[in-house]
Design an enzyme around this catalytic site. Structure first.
Site, short mmCIF file in Angstrom:
data_model
loop_
_atom_site.label_atom_id
_atom_site.label_comp_id
_atom_site.label_asym_id
_atom_site.label_seq_id
_atom_site.Cartn_x
_atom_site.Cartn_y
_atom_site.Cartn_z
CB VAL A 127 -52.63 -73.95 -68.74
CG1 VAL A 127 -53.94 -74.68 -68.51
CG2 VAL A 127 -51.71 -74.09 -67.53
CD GLU A 128 -56.20 -70.91 -72.05
OE1 GLU A 128 -56.66 -71.38 -73.09
OE2 GLU A 128 -56.89 -70.68 -71.05
#
Length: 464
Positions: A127-128
């Site tokens: 996600v990051e």
């Protein structure tokens, strides 16, 4: 190819780097008390006494181990399905992210399990940063865990001329898991802890207080938060869905064997990055993928640095190092005592100004401020490594170069006739004209943005 399964604790090995071939280095499991205690958390195995290929792991498939550790409750939100379908429609993006993750997931899963955290946390770099170690957001967040500069400082991640530990795989992972554990202890809920990781604990705490004042629920879905944070946990759950049942989404996960991808090697002498890659018989790109924290073309020994190498490459590195007779490093560092341009410094040291500019990332039109640390080619005959002080505290500060003042020629002497000629009276209208100086009270502009408390992540600009 024969599969090798290793015990979970066998995640790192220490190789002592020697200066030349005459002192053949050996694998060692000894540790140095000066080392950063976070680095010591990476267990070590002594290859001279232990055969890694004979040690069995509980499972030979890392994805199975990840699934078995899932603990987060399902999030009943249409955003989860939306985010899942977004990924399903982009199989190339998912494939590239999954391929990148194969270098780092074993270590991250091992650390997550050691802390008894949900293994969904190991998927958070998807996600990051899409597991891109060079990812940099518009807000200057860095690395696979996207640490902001201030938060990185809070968790003692070094950011100086020579390295940025926000990109270091070991250090940033340990710092990120420390932070997430702290947030979970503060909020008592993993969804709120994840929201705080993205938005900042101060913002989440204030959102909870607002709901409490209005007698509203204080769970993740009930809080008012920015869109990015609202979609943050659903994005993580989307990756969980794919890992949990890839066949349902027509996705093939890369094969991940349940053993360390890399080993950690202690650096006891300065070594050029290209030399390290050469000795390990790796491309520079592959070497940097495991060692993205190094800002310069040299790895310093003074601050007990480690470099990461794929397991088999570490053995090649040891063998090649034993017969390597050339200098390991071609760079040194100096601290400038006065402000000067790269051209002035190059002239003083008989160096190429473009070399100074390129290796230190100095834009044109900038001047080096006094007290800055610069990397320069090592003079002939100099064998010593860069000092611990410069390696730890070196900073580069620049100012705009002041353009040289134009030379003014002296006015020609007036002729004797002009000297003797009587002066005309000045016109009172033109003589009283006074030029106004520009205002010195101009307000300085400041960059503004949404406060993120002490949060880590921000919008990431990554190559898909």
């Amino acid at each position: 190819m024969m599969r090798r399964s290793l015990l979970l604790i066998a995640s790192a090995v220490v190789l002592v780097l020697s200066g030349c071939a005459s002192t053949s280095p050996e694998w060692s499991s000894s540790t140095d008390s000066r080392r950063d205690p976070r680095a010591a958390k990476a267990p070590r195995v002594d290859l001279s006494k232990q055969s890694v290929s004979s040690i069995m792991a509980p499972s030979n498939d890392l994805w199975i181990q990840i699934r078995q550790g899932f603990q987060l409750p399902e999030l009943d939100s249409p955003l989860v399905e939306q985010q899942t379908q977004w990924l399903v429609k982009r199989p190339d993006y998912v494939d590239r992210s999954m391929a990148r993750s194969s270098r780092y997931l074993f270590y991250i899963v091992e650390e997550v399990n050691r802390r008894n955290m949900p293994t969904e946390i190991a998927l958070l770099p998807f996600v990051e940063s899409a597991f891109n170690p060079e990812a940099k957001s518009t807000a200057k967040a860095m690395g696979i865990w996207q640490f902001m500069p201030r938060t990185g400082q809070d968790f003692k991640l070094t950011q100086n001329v020579f390295r940025d530990e926000r990109r270091d795989v070991l250090q940033s992972t340990n710092a990120a898991l420390d932070y997430l554990q702290r947030l979970y202890k503060q909020f008592g809920d993993w969804q709120l802890a994840l929201a705080a990781y993205n938005w900042g604990e101060g913002n989440v705490a204030r959102a909870i207080k607002r709901n409490q004042a209005q007698r509203k629920p204080t769970d993740y879905q009930s809080l008012t938060m920015p869109r990015e944070t609202r979609e943050y946990v659903p994005k993580l759950m989307a990756y969980k869905n794919i890992v949990q049942n890839p066949a349902a989404y027509n996705i093939v996960l890369p094969e991940l064997e349940n053993h360390p991808y890399f080993v950690a090697i202690d650096v006891t002498r300065d070594i050029d990055v290209d030399v390290a890659a050469q000795l390990a018989e790796m491309s520079l790109e592959d070497f940097r993928n495991l060692n993205p924290a190094f800002n310069k073309p040299v790895i310093l020994a003074a601050t007990d640095q480690q470099m990461l190498l794929p397991f088999a490459r570490a053995e090649l590195f040891q063998m090649n190092l034993a017969s390597y007779t050339k200098p390991l490093s071609s760079w040194t560092a100096l601290k400038v005592t006065k402000s000067e341009t790269p051209e002035q410094l190059a002239s003083r040291l008989a160096l190429n100004p473009e070399t100074i500019r390129d290796v230190n990332n100095i834009p044109r039109g900038m001047r080096i401020r006094a007290g800055s640390t610069l990397l320069i080619p090592k003079p002939p005959g100099k064998e010593s490594d860069i000092s611990e002080y410069l390696a730890e505290y070196g900073q580069l500060k620049l100012d705009k170069a002041v353009p040289p003042k134009p030379k003014t020629s002296k006015p020609a002497q007036a002729s004797a006739v002009n000297k003797s000629a009587p002066k005309k009276a000045a016109n009172p209208k033109t003589a009283s004209t006074q030029q106004k100086s520009p205002s010195t009270n101009t307000a300085k502009s400041a960059k503004t943005g949404t406060s993120s408390g002490s949060g880590v992540s921000a919008s990431v600009k990554t190559a898909p």
